[in-house]
Design a protein around this motif. Structure first.
Motif, PDB file in Angstrom:
ATOM      1  N   HIS A 146     165.254  64.224  79.493  1.00  0.00           N
ATOM      2  CA  HIS A 146     165.251  63.220  78.433  1.00  0.00           C
ATOM      3  C   HIS A 146     164.226  62.130  78.727  1.00  0.00           C
ATOM      4  CE1 HIS A 146     166.857  61.052  75.015  1.00  0.00           C
ATOM      5  NE2 HIS A 146     166.959  59.953  75.767  1.00  0.00           N
ATOM      6  N   ALA A 147     163.978  61.882  80.012  1.00  0.00           N
ATOM      7  CA  ALA A 147     162.973  60.902  80.429  1.00  0.00           C
ATOM      8  C   ALA A 147     161.584  61.522  80.556  1.00  0.00           C
ATOM      9  CB  ALA A 147     163.392  60.260  81.749  1.00  0.00           C
ATOM     10  N   GLU A 148     161.425  62.738  79.993  1.00  0.00           N
ATOM     11  CA  GLU A 148     160.126  63.441  79.969  1.00  0.00           C
ATOM     12  C   GLU A 148     159.643  63.842  81.356  1.00  0.00           C
ATOM     13  OE1 GLU A 148     158.636  64.402  77.150  1.00  0.00           O
ATOM     14  OE2 GLU A 148     160.304  63.503  76.051  1.00  0.00           O
ATOM     15  N   HIS A 149     160.552  64.133  82.255  1.00  0.00           N
ATOM     16  CA  HIS A 149     160.170  64.612  83.583  1.00  0.00           C
ATOM     17  C   HIS A 149     159.696  66.064  83.465  1.00  0.00           C
ATOM     18  CE1 HIS A 149     160.650  66.112  87.712  1.00  0.00           C
ATOM     19  NE2 HIS A 149     160.522  64.847  88.094  1.00  0.00           N
ATOM     20  N   PRO A 150     158.467  66.390  83.896  1.00  0.00           N
ATOM     21  CA  PRO A 150     157.884  67.724  83.642  1.00  0.00           C
ATOM     22  C   PRO A 150     158.696  68.875  84.231  1.00  0.00           C
ATOM     23  CG  PRO A 150     156.182  66.176  84.338  1.00  0.00           C
ATOM     24  CD  PRO A 150     157.496  65.477  84.537  1.00  0.00           C
TER      25      PRO A 150
ATOM     26  N   ALA B   1     168.256  66.055  91.689  1.00  0.00           N
ATOM     27  CA  ALA B   1     169.157  66.401  90.583  1.00  0.00           C
ATOM     28  C   ALA B   1     170.007  67.615  90.939  1.00  0.00           C
ATOM     29  CB  ALA B   1     168.351  66.666  89.312  1.00  0.00           C
ATOM     30  N   LEU B   2     169.409  68.579  91.604  1.00  0.00           N
ATOM     31  CA  LEU B   2     170.134  69.797  91.966  1.00  0.00           C
ATOM     32  C   LEU B   2     171.169  69.545  93.052  1.00  0.00           C
ATOM     33  CD1 LEU B   2     167.134  72.290  91.910  1.00  0.00           C
ATOM     34  CD2 LEU B   2     169.150  72.371  90.427  1.00  0.00           C
ATOM     35  N   ALA B   3     171.044  68.434  93.771  1.00  0.00           N
ATOM     36  CA  ALA B   3     171.995  68.111  94.830  1.00  0.00           C
ATOM     37  C   ALA B   3     173.195  67.315  94.312  1.00  0.00           C
ATOM     38  CB  ALA B   3     171.296  67.322  95.933  1.00  0.00           C
ATOM     39  N   THR B   4     173.207  66.962  93.036  1.00  0.00           N
ATOM     40  CA  THR B   4     174.315  66.190  92.475  1.00  0.00           C
ATOM     41  C   THR B   4     175.511  67.093  92.186  1.00  0.00           C
ATOM     42  OG1 THR B   4     173.545  66.463  90.198  1.00  0.00           O
ATOM     43  CG2 THR B   4     172.696  64.567  91.432  1.00  0.00           C
ATOM     44  N   ALA B   5     176.642  66.464  91.852  1.00  0.00           N
ATOM     45  CA  ALA B   5     177.850  67.228  91.539  1.00  0.00           C
ATOM     46  C   ALA B   5     177.715  68.001  90.241  1.00  0.00           C
ATOM     47  CB  ALA B   5     179.057  66.287  91.465  1.00  0.00           C
ATOM     48  N   ASP B   6     176.890  67.505  89.316  1.00  0.00           N
ATOM     49  CA  ASP B   6     176.676  68.169  88.023  1.00  0.00           C
ATOM     50  C   ASP B   6     175.177  68.320  87.793  1.00  0.00           C
ATOM     51  OD1 ASP B   6     176.661  69.142  85.459  1.00  0.00           O
ATOM     52  OD2 ASP B   6     177.974  67.602  84.624  1.00  0.00           O
ATOM     53  N   PRO B   7     174.558  69.359  88.402  1.00  0.00           N
ATOM     54  CA  PRO B   7     173.103  69.502  88.293  1.00  0.00           C
ATOM     55  C   PRO B   7     172.614  69.635  86.854  1.00  0.00           C
ATOM     56  CG  PRO B   7     173.973  70.940  90.009  1.00  0.00           C
ATOM     57  CD  PRO B   7     175.151  70.395  89.269  1.00  0.00           C
TER      58      PRO B   7
ATOM     59  N   ALA C 126     171.447  75.338  86.825  1.00  0.00           N
ATOM     60  CA  ALA C 126     171.135  75.009  88.215  1.00  0.00           C
ATOM     61  C   ALA C 126     170.325  76.126  88.867  1.00  0.00           C
ATOM     62  CB  ALA C 126     172.421  74.755  88.997  1.00  0.00           C
ATOM     63  N   ARG C 127     170.659  77.381  88.564  1.00  0.00           N
ATOM     64  CA  ARG C 127     169.888  78.489  89.141  1.00  0.00           C
ATOM     65  C   ARG C 127     168.438  78.455  88.653  1.00  0.00           C
ATOM     66  NH1 ARG C 127     174.937  81.517  88.081  1.00  0.00           N
ATOM     67  NH2 ARG C 127     175.864  82.003  90.109  1.00  0.00           N
ATOM     68  N   ILE C 128     168.255  78.196  87.369  1.00  0.00           N
ATOM     69  CA  ILE C 128     166.891  78.075  86.844  1.00  0.00           C
ATOM     70  C   ILE C 128     166.184  76.906  87.513  1.00  0.00           C
ATOM     71  CG2 ILE C 128     165.512  77.630  84.773  1.00  0.00           C
ATOM     72  CD1 ILE C 128     167.719  79.047  83.166  1.00  0.00           C
ATOM     73  N   GLY C 129     166.918  75.823  87.764  1.00  0.00           N
ATOM     74  CA  GLY C 129     166.331  74.676  88.458  1.00  0.00           C
ATOM     75  C   GLY C 129     165.864  75.038  89.859  1.00  0.00           C
ATOM     76  N   HIS C 130     166.685  75.774  90.600  1.00  0.00           N
ATOM     77  CA  HIS C 130     166.278  76.199  91.949  1.00  0.00           C
ATOM     78  C   HIS C 130     165.079  77.147  91.881  1.00  0.00           C
ATOM     79  CE1 HIS C 130     169.333  74.323  94.441  1.00  0.00           C
ATOM     80  NE2 HIS C 130     170.267  74.673  93.578  1.00  0.00           N
ATOM     81  N   PHE C 131     165.023  77.979  90.858  1.00  0.00           N
ATOM     82  CA  PHE C 131     163.879  78.872  90.667  1.00  0.00           C
ATOM     83  C   PHE C 131     162.608  78.061  90.451  1.00  0.00           C
ATOM     84  CE2 PHE C 131     161.224  81.163  87.490  1.00  0.00           C
ATOM     85  CZ  PHE C 131     160.839  82.246  88.269  1.00  0.00           C
ATOM     86  N   GLU C 132     162.672  77.060  89.589  1.00  0.00           N
ATOM     87  CA  GLU C 132     161.508  76.215  89.336  1.00  0.00           C
ATOM     88  C   GLU C 132     161.123  75.425  90.581  1.00  0.00           C
ATOM     89  OE1 GLU C 132     159.618  76.272  86.763  1.00  0.00           O
ATOM     90  OE2 GLU C 132     160.856  77.469  85.408  1.00  0.00           O
TER      91      GLU C 132
ATOM     92  N   ALA D 202     173.755  68.308  84.087  1.00  0.00           N
ATOM     93  CA  ALA D 202     173.683  66.991  83.451  1.00  0.00           C
ATOM     94  C   ALA D 202     172.552  66.162  84.030  1.00  0.00           C
ATOM     95  CB  ALA D 202     175.012  66.267  83.620  1.00  0.00           C
ATOM     96  N   ALA D 203     172.353  66.243  85.346  1.00  0.00           N
ATOM     97  CA  ALA D 203     171.283  65.470  85.979  1.00  0.00           C
ATOM     98  C   ALA D 203     169.915  65.960  85.529  1.00  0.00           C
ATOM     99  CB  ALA D 203     171.415  65.559  87.501  1.00  0.00           C
ATOM    100  N   ILE D 204     169.757  67.275  85.391  1.00  0.00           N
ATOM    101  CA  ILE D 204     168.491  67.831  84.910  1.00  0.00           C
ATOM    102  C   ILE D 204     168.241  67.410  83.467  1.00  0.00           C
ATOM    103  CG2 ILE D 204     167.320  69.992  84.305  1.00  0.00           C
ATOM    104  CD1 ILE D 204     168.706  71.213  86.802  1.00  0.00           C
ATOM    105  N   ALA D 205     169.291  67.429  82.645  1.00  0.00           N
ATOM    106  CA  ALA D 205     169.146  67.008  81.253  1.00  0.00           C
ATOM    107  C   ALA D 205     168.725  65.552  81.159  1.00  0.00           C
ATOM    108  CB  ALA D 205     170.458  67.230  80.509  1.00  0.00           C
ATOM    109  N   GLN D 206     169.275  64.715  82.019  1.00  0.00           N
ATOM    110  CA  GLN D 206     168.903  63.297  82.018  1.00  0.00           C
ATOM    111  C   GLN D 206     167.438  63.125  82.407  1.00  0.00           C
ATOM    112  OE1 GLN D 206     171.481  60.917  84.429  1.00  0.00           O
ATOM    113  NE2 GLN D 206     170.550  58.970  83.856  1.00  0.00           N
ATOM    114  N   LEU D 207     166.989  63.863  83.401  1.00  0.00           N
ATOM    115  CA  LEU D 207     165.575  63.818  83.798  1.00  0.00           C
ATOM    116  C   LEU D 207     164.672  64.283  82.656  1.00  0.00           C
ATOM    117  CD1 LEU D 207     165.291  65.188  87.451  1.00  0.00           C
ATOM    118  CD2 LEU D 207     164.691  62.903  86.643  1.00  0.00           C
TER     119      LEU D 207
END
Length: 325
Positions: A230-234, A215-221, A197-203, A223-228
């Motif tokens: 997996h869908a090839e979200h840059p 994704a970062l606002a979810t209860a499990d950031p 999540a910290r790396i996500g906020h940095f990006e 997992a949400a980032i991993a799901q994104l």
């Protein structure tokens, strides 16, 4: 021989019955409990024993704990439980109790794992007399050194709480970003679920993206980032790529300290779910990027532990050594 085994983490506690026969160790009646929903470990074990266990009598218990263990006492690092004590737990459970660090348990599992329990990330000759390094990111970052196979000596450590050593300007900027939040930046600040999540906020600060922000606002950031990703979200892929690169670089730093010619083993709950990313050249390149010692790192075998419960397996191995036949 039937043993109660548990792997106690800041998020979940996993409990099972371990038994050994000619084919090796097997785990049965496994159950996962949210750690923070219980006042202490004994309450979880007593509930498991009353609801899940298919046998009545046990020879002992092996309890792996995410935290340092000293003279039969331990405190779970990321959990506000009272200290754990072998004497108290033995009285509550009615069996001898072995208390050990969670990564000491994973280290103890190495000689009980089968070839299919590993995914090879870097091929190199394994020194049968060499040290082995185990490290793994999950709720926190655990580390352990293991002696050669056989009656391996275990050297648990707290390398996850060592300061993060950046490689290059990008990682230096990441360390500064985390330090603004925490006052300093350790390896675990990045190599953990919260670290993702910290790396996500940095990006996100560098490249605003509504999907990543959501994704970062979810209860499990994580997992949400991993799901994104997996869908090839840059943006999500950039988070995971950076996590893998940081992971590889910190493994390299730890490996250069100990020179584990017996192998480097990744464990923890995150890496097995992202196995395709760890297979990519990015991981090996970042692991080897420690000139002038690149040649040494290239000569170390690296594997990812794919067994679903190495902590429970190692807890059984350790507990069995202190049970009278």
């Amino acid at each position: 021989m039937d043993l109660i085994v548990a792997d106690v983490g800041g998020t979940n506690t996993r409990v099972a019955r371990a038994c050994h026969d000619a084919g090796g160790w097997a785990l049965h009646d496994a159950q996962r409990y949210p750690s923070r929903e219980y006042p202490d470990l004994a309450s979880i074990l007593e509930r498991w024993r009353s609801e899940q266990s298919s046998v009545d009598r046990f020879s002992g218990a092996g309890l792996a704990v995410a935290g340092p263990v000293r003279q039969g006492r331990a405190r779970v690092t990321n959990l506000a439980w009272p200290p754990l004590e072998t004497t108290h737990l033995s009285e509550r459970l009615g069996v001898p109790v072995t208390l050990l660090n969670d990564f000491a348990a994973i280290g103890s599992s190495l000689d009980a794992l089968q070839p299919e329990d590993y995914e090879i990330l870097q091929t190199a000759p394994q020194d049968p007399a060499g040290l082995r390094l185990v490290a793994g990111a999950g709720t926190g970052l655990g580390t352990c050194l293991v002696g050669p196979p056989g009656a391996a000596t275990i050297y648990p450590g707290e390398g996850g709480h060592a300061r993060f050593s950046p490689c290059g300007t990008e990682e230096s900027a990441l360390a500064d970003f985390v330090s603004r939040e925490t006052g300093y930046c350790t390896r675990e600040h990045l190599l953990s679920g919260r670290g993702i999540a910290r790396i996500g906020h940095f990006e996100l600060e560098r490249r605003p993206d509504p999907d990543l922000q959501q994704a970062l606002a979810t209860a499990d950031p994580a997992a949400a980032i991993a799901q994104l990703a997996h869908a090839e979200h840059p943006a999500a892929k950039a988070v995971i790529d950076r996590f893998v690169s940081v992971y590889a670089g910190q493994l390299a730093d730890m490996a250069l300290t100990a020179l584990p010619t017996g192998g480097v083993f990744l464990a923890g709950g995150i890496a097995p779910r992202w196995i395709e990313t760890f297979r990519e050249p990015r991981f090996r390149s970042a692991f080897r990027n420690r000139p002038p010692m690149t040649h040494l790192l290239e000569q170390l075998p690296v594997a990812l532990i794919m067994h679903p419960e190495p902590g429970l397996l190692g807890a059984a191995v350790c507990a069995s050594r202190s049970v009278k036949p």
